[in-house]
Design a protein around this motif. Sequence first.
Motif, PDB file in Angstrom:
ATOM      1  N   ALA A 242      20.953  18.460 -16.282  1.00 45.95           N
ATOM      2  CA  ALA A 242      19.758  17.531 -16.708  1.00 45.95           C
ATOM      3  C   ALA A 242      20.320  16.225 -16.982  1.00 45.95           C
ATOM      4  CB  ALA A 242      18.922  18.363 -17.513  1.00 45.95           C
ATOM      5  N   ARG A 243      21.442  16.246 -17.763  1.00 45.61           N
ATOM      6  CA  ARG A 243      22.063  15.149 -18.113  1.00 45.61           C
ATOM      7  C   ARG A 243      21.206  14.304 -18.989  1.00 45.61           C
ATOM      8  NH1 ARG A 243      27.097  13.858 -16.135  1.00 45.61           N
ATOM      9  NH2 ARG A 243      28.022  15.387 -14.676  1.00 45.61           N
ATOM     10  N   GLY A 244      20.191  14.661 -19.905  1.00 49.68           N
ATOM     11  CA  GLY A 244      19.175  14.051 -20.998  1.00 49.68           C
ATOM     12  C   GLY A 244      18.233  13.546 -20.275  1.00 49.68           C
ATOM     13  N   ARG A 245      17.770  14.268 -19.075  1.00 45.25           N
ATOM     14  CA  ARG A 245      16.564  13.885 -18.203  1.00 45.25           C
ATOM     15  C   ARG A 245      15.171  13.958 -18.969  1.00 45.25           C
ATOM     16  NH1 ARG A 245      15.846  15.838 -12.168  1.00 45.25           N
ATOM     17  NH2 ARG A 245      17.663  14.636 -12.336  1.00 45.25           N
ATOM     18  N   ASP A 246      14.641  12.983 -18.996  1.00 43.38           N
ATOM     19  CA  ASP A 246      13.093  12.912 -19.709  1.00 43.38           C
ATOM     20  C   ASP A 246      12.085  13.664 -18.935  1.00 43.38           C
ATOM     21  OD1 ASP A 246      10.708  12.244 -21.095  1.00 43.38           O
ATOM     22  OD2 ASP A 246      11.193  10.145 -21.227  1.00 43.38           O
TER      23      ASP A 246
ATOM     24  N   THR B 131       9.146  25.748  -4.005  1.00 40.17           N
ATOM     25  CA  THR B 131       9.791  25.328  -4.860  1.00 40.17           C
ATOM     26  C   THR B 131       9.283  24.062  -5.521  1.00 40.17           C
ATOM     27  OG1 THR B 131      12.186  26.060  -3.876  1.00 40.17           O
ATOM     28  CG2 THR B 131      12.283  24.378  -5.555  1.00 40.17           C
ATOM     29  N   HIS B 132       8.794  23.258  -4.772  1.00 37.58           N
ATOM     30  CA  HIS B 132       8.343  21.980  -5.287  1.00 37.58           C
ATOM     31  C   HIS B 132       7.003  22.160  -6.012  1.00 37.58           C
ATOM     32  CE1 HIS B 132      10.626  18.556  -4.086  1.00 37.58           C
ATOM     33  NE2 HIS B 132      10.691  19.000  -2.672  1.00 37.58           N
ATOM     34  N   GLU B 133       6.301  23.110  -5.429  1.00 43.65           N
ATOM     35  CA  GLU B 133       4.972  23.630  -6.159  1.00 43.65           C
ATOM     36  C   GLU B 133       5.116  24.075  -7.618  1.00 43.65           C
ATOM     37  OE1 GLU B 133       2.431  26.055  -4.053  1.00 43.65           O
ATOM     38  OE2 GLU B 133       2.242  25.087  -2.178  1.00 43.65           O
ATOM     39  N   ARG B 134       6.304  24.706  -7.623  1.00 47.71           N
ATOM     40  CA  ARG B 134       6.792  25.159  -8.856  1.00 47.71           C
ATOM     41  C   ARG B 134       7.429  24.181 -10.007  1.00 47.71           C
ATOM     42  NH1 ARG B 134       9.579  28.874  -7.231  1.00 47.71           N
ATOM     43  NH2 ARG B 134      11.685  28.035  -8.171  1.00 47.71           N
ATOM     44  N   VAL B 135       8.456  23.362  -9.443  1.00 48.71           N
ATOM     45  CA  VAL B 135       9.136  22.597 -10.462  1.00 48.71           C
ATOM     46  C   VAL B 135       8.593  21.191 -10.419  1.00 48.71           C
ATOM     47  CG1 VAL B 135      10.942  24.109  -9.818  1.00 48.71           C
ATOM     48  CG2 VAL B 135      10.595  21.655  -8.582  1.00 48.71           C
ATOM     49  N   HIS B 136       7.648  20.779  -9.442  1.00 49.65           N
ATOM     50  CA  HIS B 136       7.137  19.646  -9.590  1.00 49.65           C
ATOM     51  C   HIS B 136       5.593  19.882  -9.741  1.00 49.65           C
ATOM     52  CE1 HIS B 136      10.883  17.977  -7.905  1.00 49.65           C
ATOM     53  NE2 HIS B 136      10.771  17.780  -9.027  1.00 49.65           N
TER      54      HIS B 136
ATOM     55  N   GLY C 295      13.778  19.561 -10.687  1.00 48.24           N
ATOM     56  CA  GLY C 295      12.842  19.373 -11.369  1.00 48.24           C
ATOM     57  C   GLY C 295      12.840  20.215 -12.887  1.00 48.24           C
ATOM     58  N   LEU C 296      11.576  20.845 -13.132  1.00 48.61           N
ATOM     59  CA  LEU C 296      11.602  21.599 -14.574  1.00 48.61           C
ATOM     60  C   LEU C 296      12.396  22.613 -14.522  1.00 48.61           C
ATOM     61  CD1 LEU C 296       7.761  21.609 -14.733  1.00 48.61           C
ATOM     62  CD2 LEU C 296       9.312  19.896 -15.852  1.00 48.61           C
ATOM     63  N   ASP C 297      13.022  23.184 -13.506  1.00 46.13           N
ATOM     64  CA  ASP C 297      14.021  24.397 -13.766  1.00 46.13           C
ATOM     65  C   ASP C 297      15.333  23.854 -14.459  1.00 46.13           C
ATOM     66  OD1 ASP C 297      12.418  26.131 -12.603  1.00 46.13           O
ATOM     67  OD2 ASP C 297      13.360  25.968 -10.344  1.00 46.13           O
ATOM     68  N   LEU C 298      15.377  22.463 -14.562  1.00 45.56           N
ATOM     69  CA  LEU C 298      16.771  21.828 -15.096  1.00 45.56           C
ATOM     70  C   LEU C 298      16.497  21.934 -16.531  1.00 45.56           C
ATOM     71  CD1 LEU C 298      17.613  19.187 -12.923  1.00 45.56           C
ATOM     72  CD2 LEU C 298      18.607  21.410 -12.883  1.00 45.56           C
ATOM     73  N   GLN C 299      15.449  22.415 -17.116  1.00 49.74           N
ATOM     74  CA  GLN C 299      14.933  22.169 -18.585  1.00 49.74           C
ATOM     75  C   GLN C 299      16.170  23.061 -19.484  1.00 49.74           C
ATOM     76  OE1 GLN C 299      10.665  21.680 -19.883  1.00 49.74           O
ATOM     77  NE2 GLN C 299      10.887  22.881 -17.983  1.00 49.74           N
TER      78      GLN C 299
ATOM     79  N   ARG D  37       0.773  -1.112   0.012  1.00 50.77           N
ATOM     80  CA  ARG D  37      -0.004  -0.044   0.124  1.00 50.77           C
ATOM     81  C   ARG D  37       0.846   1.238   0.074  1.00 50.77           C
ATOM     82  NH1 ARG D  37      -5.065   2.409   1.188  1.00 50.77           N
ATOM     83  NH2 ARG D  37      -5.115   4.236   2.503  1.00 50.77           N
ATOM     84  N   TYR D  38       1.790   1.280   0.749  1.00 48.25           N
ATOM     85  CA  TYR D  38       2.467   2.331   0.867  1.00 48.25           C
ATOM     86  C   TYR D  38       4.072   2.199   0.117  1.00 48.25           C
ATOM     87  CZ  TYR D  38      -0.589   3.145   4.719  1.00 48.25           C
ATOM     88  OH  TYR D  38      -1.687   3.562   5.355  1.00 48.25           O
ATOM     89  N   LEU D  39       4.296   3.166  -0.544  1.00 52.01           N
ATOM     90  CA  LEU D  39       5.924   3.371  -1.491  1.00 52.01           C
ATOM     91  C   LEU D  39       6.417   4.728  -1.129  1.00 52.01           C
ATOM     92  CD1 LEU D  39       4.623   2.013  -4.714  1.00 52.01           C
ATOM     93  CD2 LEU D  39       5.337   0.701  -3.192  1.00 52.01           C
ATOM     94  N   VAL D  40       7.569   4.758  -0.415  1.00 53.43           N
ATOM     95  CA  VAL D  40       8.380   5.535  -0.041  1.00 53.43           C
ATOM     96  C   VAL D  40       9.890   5.839  -0.522  1.00 53.43           C
ATOM     97  CG1 VAL D  40       9.139   6.903   2.052  1.00 53.43           C
ATOM     98  CG2 VAL D  40       7.119   5.608   2.027  1.00 53.43           C
ATOM     99  N   SER D  41      10.009   7.183  -1.208  1.00 45.98           N
ATOM    100  CA  SER D  41      11.354   7.149  -1.810  1.00 45.98           C
ATOM    101  C   SER D  41      11.731   8.589  -1.718  1.00 45.98           C
ATOM    102  CB  SER D  41      11.602   6.772  -3.159  1.00 45.98           C
ATOM    103  OG  SER D  41      12.591   6.969  -3.931  1.00 45.98           O
ATOM    104  N   ASN D  42      13.170   8.838  -1.877  1.00 45.13           N
ATOM    105  CA  ASN D  42      13.611  10.219  -1.897  1.00 45.13           C
ATOM    106  C   ASN D  42      14.192  10.647  -3.287  1.00 45.13           C
ATOM    107  OD1 ASN D  42      16.060   8.843  -2.134  1.00 45.13           O
ATOM    108  ND2 ASN D  42      17.079  10.110  -0.526  1.00 45.13           N
ATOM    109  N   THR D  43      14.022   9.796  -4.492  1.00 45.87           N
ATOM    110  CA  THR D  43      14.289   9.980  -5.610  1.00 45.87           C
ATOM    111  C   THR D  43      12.879   9.397  -6.610  1.00 45.87           C
ATOM    112  OG1 THR D  43      15.349   7.951  -5.974  1.00 45.87           O
ATOM    113  CG2 THR D  43      16.735   9.411  -5.484  1.00 45.87           C
TER     114      THR D  43
END
Length: 752
Positions: free
Chosen positions: A468-472, A496-501, A458-462, A425-431
């Motif tokens: 970004a190293r080729g991030r999708d 920051t999270h609200e804006r980039v994620h 996040g999106l600030d790496l576009q 039920r619960y999945l937890v990660s920092n990446t």
Amino acid sequence: MPRFSVIVPAYQVQAYLHECLESVLSQSCPDLELIVVDDASPDACGAIIDEFAARDPRVRPVHLPENVGLGPARNAGVAQARGDYLLFLDSDDTLTPDALRSIADRLKETGEPDVLVFDYARTYWTGEAVRNQAALQLAEQGPAPFRLEDRPGLLRLLMVAWNKAYRREFVEAKGFAFPTGWYEDTPWTYPVLMTADSIATLDRVCVHYRQRRQGSILRTTSDRHFDVFDQYDRVFAFLDGRPDLARWRPVLFRRMVHHLGIVYARRDRLPRGSRALFLRRARAHYRRYRTPGAPVPLRCRIHHTLIRFGLHRTYRALQLASAVHRAAARTGGRLLRGLRAAGLRAHYRVQRCLPLCADRAVFTAYDGRGHSCSPGALESAFRDLAPHVRTAWAARPEHHHAIPPGPRRLVPGTAAYWTALARSRYLVSNTEFDHRLAKRRGQVLIQTGQGTPLGHIGLDLQERPAAARGRDFGRLLKGVDAWDYVLSANRHTTLTHERVHPGRYTVLEYGCPRNDVFRTATAADVARLRSSLGIPEGTVAILYAPTHRDYRRSQRHPLDLQRIVRRLGPRFVVLARAHHAYGAPLTQSAGRVVDVSGHPSVEALCLASDALVTDYSSLMFDYANLDRPIVIHADDWEAHEAARGTYFDLRAFPPGAIARGEDELIDIFATGHWRGSRSAQLRSAFRRRFCTWDDGRAAERVVRRVVLGESELPPVVPLEERCPVPSAASLAREPLATVPRPAGPGVVTEVR
């Protein structure tokens, strides 16, 4: 007389010569002369040398009337040298920053030896740097200086002239000179080491050995590789004239056979029609110089047998068989991996059809590392506050030792791993979660993040391709859409999270769970940690933790840590921790510098230390909770800002003193500025901005809200009402006071 004479022969290296000469002239030890020998180079090398000589009086140009080769060109440089010590540097290689300073210090420490051997790293056109594999031979433990008999393992190092410093009077007294031909280092290096009365080592990379794609001698196909036979003739002729060195003959025989085998086996050295002739010459040398009583290691006997009898066809047949075996293994491996992947995908689909287990939770951190960061703190809180939930930790096998008793161990990519992802039920990660994960109805995904961000995420790496190293980014947003909760330590992180994620998750601004241990540690915990790390009582432990550099492919080493502890004195110890992205130590443990890159818990290292030295790592935001000194080493802010981008100028709002170079960093600690009143004021303002919610109960709030469904959560202790966290030294003597819990609820933000 200068301290060092650096001799650089130059021939057809115009593209690399500038960098080579600059690396010498920019050394922090300026007491040198740079003798550059133009070996009648047909390109612009001569003009480049004259340009450097015109602008810097330490450059002494030598123009030869005709091309004589590398060895005689070096001899021409030696004839002009006036320095106490000679160093040779190939014109496409470079000295590392502060290399000569480190060499000078080591020479002084070891009583001016005849020869000082130092380390090097191979640097590739990709930007990768790989340290010498035999670096353990350069350990500085034990008596110094010494003779070769005391450390014969030095003969396992690459037999080149440019990884050593030679006392000029010793070289002149012995009459050493380089011969003509290729492999000219061989009849120089062996006699020098065998006859030196005093040798010392320096366990530091001082030379970057450039691995050129084209143009280097070792990658040139030519019959000139036959010169190696003449060079070994010179080595053994030297031994024949020195009966007192006869004991080295068996060792040199084995080294010769090994060397000849390498030249023969490398396909890019000998022309196709010359290989059989080379092996016949090798057989003749084997028989000529074979020495009774020279035991051959078991792993080398086939190699010796093939050269001893000149078995060219047998050698080729074994090479062909080995190549066929490798190709078959690769093909079979790809087929097996394809079948296994298909089977696991089918297994995952079947498991997703089975009922979801409400009492299961899976945790992971840093894409498969050990029990650490905020997921580790949450996993412990799950077991304490929600014991009905069975936890599992997904990590690569080499990190399983860092997982404490309690959670089930999972290996990413196995059937058990996919079963857990499908039914927990619960999945937890920092990446980012596994991109093959298909979230089920009823599953709860908790993204803890990796602390307070300074650099863009996040999106600030576009618009930051280096970072970004080729991030999708499409895949990134697809993953964000699956998140249910995102943890935040402060308002800056929330915004920051609200804006980039951007996504439909809920932000839990409860504090950073990985920082809870800073408020709950006891005096016994800290004393145990310092003891386990070997920190002597009464010393100041500095944790040095630099961050990842997006504009570099290899790990950066801006500080000479051994020099720093020497300058600061015996009261200081440095704990060096590399960023986990490099997967390699930051330095070698020696004396009062201890590499702790492999330690499973950076939080434990923070508790054990008295001060933090970092550059732009988010660890500074966590460490500020301890209210201990922080020093920022910002020597490449512009490059880091250009590659990664930052959310605020750290130089304008630092958590403590700022050093822009190694000497300035040393001065900050030597003068006590690192813990002065100004540093305390900066740290206090930094804590008020970023440590609002970290009162030791962040993980508890998350579990009570998400798992237990409670709406009345433990109140947040205001920062000004918390008991200060003592330094490591005082904490080892006094237990932490109980922290009061006055009212002050956390913040929950719904993101749409």
